[in-house]
Design an enzyme around this catalytic site. Structure first.
Site, PDB file in Angstrom:
ATOM      1  N   HIS A  14       0.927  -1.095  -0.154  1.00 47.39           N
ATOM      2  CA  HIS A  14       0.129  -0.010  -0.017  1.00 47.39           C
ATOM      3  C   HIS A  14       0.672   1.306   0.036  1.00 47.39           C
ATOM      4  O   HIS A  14       1.630   1.571   1.042  1.00 47.39           O
ATOM      5  CB  HIS A  14      -0.850   0.094   1.164  1.00 47.39           C
ATOM      6  N   HIS A  16       1.334   5.445  -1.944  1.00 44.48           N
ATOM      7  CA  HIS A  16       1.073   6.571  -2.866  1.00 44.48           C
ATOM      8  C   HIS A  16       2.135   6.939  -3.563  1.00 44.48           C
ATOM      9  O   HIS A  16       3.028   7.708  -2.906  1.00 44.48           O
ATOM     10  CB  HIS A  16       0.192   7.667  -1.872  1.00 44.48           C
ATOM     11  N   LEU A  17       2.314   6.843  -4.773  1.00 46.68           N
ATOM     12  CA  LEU A  17       3.331   7.444  -5.591  1.00 46.68           C
ATOM     13  C   LEU A  17       2.968   8.739  -6.320  1.00 46.68           C
ATOM     14  O   LEU A  17       3.965   9.251  -6.815  1.00 46.68           O
ATOM     15  CB  LEU A  17       3.736   6.441  -6.530  1.00 46.68           C
ATOM     16  N   ARG A  18       1.762   9.019  -6.204  1.00 50.25           N
ATOM     17  CA  ARG A  18       1.289  10.392  -6.865  1.00 50.25           C
ATOM     18  C   ARG A  18       1.492  10.227  -8.262  1.00 50.25           C
ATOM     19  O   ARG A  18       2.041   9.373  -8.870  1.00 50.25           O
ATOM     20  CB  ARG A  18       2.022  11.659  -6.089  1.00 50.25           C
ATOM     21  N   ASN A  42      -5.408   6.693  -6.191  1.00 51.65           N
ATOM     22  CA  ASN A  42      -6.192   7.933  -5.949  1.00 51.65           C
ATOM     23  C   ASN A  42      -5.371   9.482  -6.223  1.00 51.65           C
ATOM     24  O   ASN A  42      -5.495  10.166  -5.630  1.00 51.65           O
ATOM     25  CB  ASN A  42      -6.431   8.173  -4.326  1.00 51.65           C
ATOM     26  N   LYS A 100      -9.670  -0.917  -5.447  1.00 48.99           N
ATOM     27  CA  LYS A 100      -9.766  -0.032  -4.236  1.00 48.99           C
ATOM     28  C   LYS A 100     -11.028   0.578  -3.754  1.00 48.99           C
ATOM     29  O   LYS A 100     -11.509   1.383  -4.783  1.00 48.99           O
ATOM     30  CB  LYS A 100      -8.759   0.888  -4.197  1.00 48.99           C
ATOM     31  N   HIS A 137     -10.343   1.339   2.368  1.00 45.04           N
ATOM     32  CA  HIS A 137     -10.210   2.193   3.255  1.00 45.04           C
ATOM     33  C   HIS A 137     -11.222   2.074   4.108  1.00 45.04           C
ATOM     34  O   HIS A 137     -12.372   2.555   3.847  1.00 45.04           O
ATOM     35  CB  HIS A 137     -10.145   3.635   2.375  1.00 45.04           C
ATOM     36  N   HIS A 175      -4.324  -0.176   6.196  1.00 39.78           N
ATOM     37  CA  HIS A 175      -3.861   0.513   7.199  1.00 39.78           C
ATOM     38  C   HIS A 175      -4.628   0.404   8.579  1.00 39.78           C
ATOM     39  O   HIS A 175      -5.390   1.453   8.739  1.00 39.78           O
ATOM     40  CB  HIS A 175      -3.532   2.049   6.755  1.00 39.78           C
ATOM     41  N   LEU A 220      -4.805   9.696   7.635  1.00 43.51           N
ATOM     42  CA  LEU A 220      -6.153   8.871   7.962  1.00 43.51           C
ATOM     43  C   LEU A 220      -6.028   7.397   7.739  1.00 43.51           C
ATOM     44  O   LEU A 220      -5.071   7.001   6.779  1.00 43.51           O
ATOM     45  CB  LEU A 220      -7.097   9.414   7.087  1.00 43.51           C
ATOM     46  N   ASP A 248       1.422   2.980   3.561  1.00 45.22           N
ATOM     47  CA  ASP A 248       0.640   3.920   3.180  1.00 45.22           C
ATOM     48  C   ASP A 248       1.564   5.252   3.180  1.00 45.22           C
ATOM     49  O   ASP A 248       1.015   6.473   3.634  1.00 45.22           O
ATOM     50  CB  ASP A 248      -0.529   4.074   4.403  1.00 45.22           C
ATOM     51  N   HIS A 252       2.650  14.813   1.145  1.00 45.29           N
ATOM     52  CA  HIS A 252       1.988  16.128   0.464  1.00 45.29           C
ATOM     53  C   HIS A 252       2.964  17.063   0.863  1.00 45.29           C
ATOM     54  O   HIS A 252       3.897  17.038   1.497  1.00 45.29           O
ATOM     55  CB  HIS A 252       0.784  16.459   1.428  1.00 45.29           C
ATOM     56  N   ALA A 264      -4.105  14.991   5.120  1.00 41.06           N
ATOM     57  CA  ALA A 264      -3.726  13.966   5.798  1.00 41.06           C
ATOM     58  C   ALA A 264      -2.779  13.075   4.960  1.00 41.06           C
ATOM     59  O   ALA A 264      -2.954  12.673   3.763  1.00 41.06           O
ATOM     60  CB  ALA A 264      -5.096  13.032   5.908  1.00 41.06           C
TER      61      ALA A 264
HETATM   62  N1  LIG Z   1      -3.417   8.058   4.464  1.00 46.27           N
HETATM   63  C1  LIG Z   1      -3.502   9.151   4.306  1.00 46.27           C
HETATM   64  O1  LIG Z   1      -3.792  10.096   5.394  1.00 46.27           O
HETATM   65  N2  LIG Z   1      -3.792   9.800   3.252  1.00 46.27           N
HETATM   66  C2  LIG Z   1      -3.654   9.186   1.827  1.00 46.27           C
HETATM   67  C3  LIG Z   1      -5.010   8.566   1.578  1.00 46.27           C
HETATM   68  C4  LIG Z   1      -5.459   7.455   2.316  1.00 46.27           C
HETATM   69  O2  LIG Z   1      -4.709   6.414   2.259  1.00 46.27           O
HETATM   70  O3  LIG Z   1      -6.311   7.407   2.945  1.00 46.27           O
HETATM   71  C5  LIG Z   1      -3.399  10.121   0.667  1.00 46.27           C
HETATM   72  O4  LIG Z   1      -3.270   9.753  -0.427  1.00 46.27           O
HETATM   73  O5  LIG Z   1      -2.915  11.049   1.159  1.00 46.27           O
HETATM   74 ZN   LIG Z   2      -3.345   5.330   1.637  1.00 51.76          ZN
HETATM   75 ZN   LIG Z   3      -6.720   5.217   3.072  1.00 48.94          ZN
END
Ligand SMILES: NC(=O)N[C@@H](CC(=O)O)C(=O)O
Ligand SMILES: [Zn+2]
Ligand SMILES: [Zn+2]
Length: 348
Positions: A14, A16-18, A42, A100, A137, A175, A220, A248, A252, A264
Site C-alpha cells: 500500500h 501512494h506514488l502520486r 487516488n 480499491k 479504506h 492501514h 487517515l 501508506d 503532501h 492527511a
Molecule cells: N493515509 C492518508 O492519510 N492519506 C492518503 C489516503 C489514504 O490512504 O487514506 C493520501 O492519499 O494522502
Molecule cells: Zn493510503
Molecule cells: Zn486510506
C-alpha cells in the site's frame, strides 16, 4: 543481539506514488528497498480502469532507477460507475492486482469514491469470481461519527456484510489502526488480511497532539490511543500471516500540511523498512520482521516471494528535514530526528 539484519527483499502492499513531477522522488525512495509495491489509484482524476492503470504504470516505469527491478503493481479505483466488465478487463491485463474501495469523502482524493456499497455488489461479485482482491479504506464518513471511531464503525456497518455476502472475495483491510480491526481480521477466514503502517506501530495520538499540534503526524485513519497502538504491535509481531506490510507512505508538499486545513498523509518511503525495524525491535521481535515484510503479503496475493536480500545495520543517522518534491519540498515523518537502523546499500 545482532547489529545486522538480513531480510528477503520486502514488498509494500500500500503506497501512494502520486504523479508527474514528484514521481522521481516517490519511486526512487520506494525502489531503494521494495521489490514490488501496490500503487494506490487516488490520483485526480482517479485511475479507474485498466487503460488508465497502464498509462500510469508507464509513467512510473519511466522514472525507475537504472537497472532497478522495482515493479509497480497497479490497483483501480472503484466508483459508483465501475462495471463488471471493467473488473474483467483489469484482471485480464495482468498488471492490475486489486481494486480499491474509498468510501466517498473518507480521505484524500476520495470524492469520486463509492457512495453506497450496494451500488458495487455486482462488481464485488465479479471480483470474487475472477480473483481480484478488494482493498478497503475502512472508515465511515457520516459527520455524526467521531473521527476516532470511524474505523470501528466501518466494521459493523459494512465489512461484516461484505465478508458474509462474498465469502471467497479476498479483502485487505488497509492501514488498520484499532484493536477492533485486529480482532475482526483475526476472526475472519483466510481470505481477509490487513496492512499495517510503520507510523501506526511507532506512534499514537499523543505524539500528534501533546505539547503542540504536529501536522506531519496527521494521517487517515487518524492515530489512535496507545492501547490500539499496542494491539497493532501485537498483531504485526505475532507471526500471523494475515498481517503484512503496507506503508501508506502518502506525501503532501509541506505547505499543504502546515496549513490551517492541513492534508492527511505521512511520508515514510525514504526510510520505511528502517522505521518498521525500530517498531519490531521495541518488541524484541526482529526475527518476525521478515515474515511481515517479505513473506505474508506475497503469499496473500498468490505471488512468488522475492529471492534477493537487503541488509540493515544498527547505526544511527539523522533523517532529512527537507526532501525535494517536484517544485515544492516535503517534510518526511521523523524529520531531523535519529533513526536507529540504516540500509546497507550493496545488497547481499
Ligand atoms: N493515509 C492518508 O492519510 N492519506 C492518503 C489516503 C489514504 O490512504 O487514506 C493520501 O492519499 O494522502
Ligand atoms: Zn493510503
Ligand atoms: Zn486510506
Amino acid at each position: 543481539m545482532s547489529d545486522r539484519l538480513t531480510l528477503l527483499r520486502p514488498d509494500d502492499w500500500h503506497i501512494h506514488l502520486r504523479d508527474g513531477a514528484v514521481l522521481p522522488r516517490t519511486v526512487t525512495d520506494a525502489a531503494r528497498v521494495f521489490g514490488r509495491v501496490i500503487v494506490m489509484p487516488n490520483l485526480v482524476p482517479p485511475v479507474r480502469n485498466a487503460s488508465e492503470a497502464e498509462a500510469y504504470r508507464q509513467r512510473i516505469q519511466a522514472v525507475r532507477p537504472a537497472a532497478s527491478r522495482f515493479e509497480p503493481l497497479m490497483a483501480i479505483y472503484l466508483t459508483d460507475r465501475t462495471t463488471p466488465e471493467d473488473i474483467r478487463a483489469a484482471k485480464a491485463s495482468g498488471f492490475v492486482h486489486a481494486a480499491k474501495l474509498y468510501p466517498a469523502g473518507a480521505t484524500t482524493n476520495s470524492d469520486s469514491g463509492v457512495t453506497s456499497l450496494d451500488n458495487i455488489f455486482p462488481v464485488l461479485e465479479t471480483m470474487a469470481e475472477v480473483g481480484l482482491p478488494l482493498l478497503v479504506h475502512g472508515e465511515v464518513t457520516h459527520s455524526e461519527v467521531d473521527v476516532f471511531d470511524r474505523e470501528m464503525h466501518f466494521i459493523g456497518e459494512h465489512l461484516v456484510r461484505v465478508v458474509e455476502r462474498f465469502p471467497t472475495l479476498k479483502v485487505v483491510f488497509e492501514h488498520i489502526t484499532t484493536r477492533d480491526a485486529v480482532q475482526f481480521v483475526e476472526a475472519s477466514g483466510g481470505n481477509v488480511g490487513a496492512t499495517i503502517t510503520a507510523h501506526h506501530l511507532l506512534y499514537n495520538r499523543n505524539h500528534m497532539l501533546v505539547g503542540g499540534i504536529r501536522p506531519h503526524f496527521y494521517c487517515l485513519p487518524i492515530l489512535k490511543r496507545r492501547t490500539h497502538q499496542e494491539a497493532l504491535l501485537d498483531a504485526a509481531t505475532s507471526g500471523n500471516p494475515k498481517f503484512f506490510l503496507g506503508t501508506d507512505s502518502a506525501p503532501h508538499a509541506r505547505h499543504a500540511k502546515e496549513a490551517a486545513c492541513g492534508c492527511a498523509g505521512c511520508y515514510t518511503a525514504y526510510a520505511a523498512i528502517e522505521l518498521y525495524a525500530e517498531a519490531f525491535e521495541q518488541r524484541n521481535a526482529l526475527e518476525k520482521l521478515e515474515g511481515f515484510a517479505s513473506h505474508y503479503g506475497a503469499d496473500f496475493y498468490n505471488m512468488p516471494r522475492n529471492t534477493d536480500h537487503i541488509t540493515l545495520i544498527r547505526e544511527e543517522w539523522v533523517a532529512p528535514t527537507d526532501l525535494t518534491f517536484g517544485e515544492h519540498s516535503l517534510t518526511p515523518l521523523r524529520a531531523g530526528e535519529k533513526l536507529r537502523w540504516r540500509l546497507l546499500e550493496e545488497n547481499t
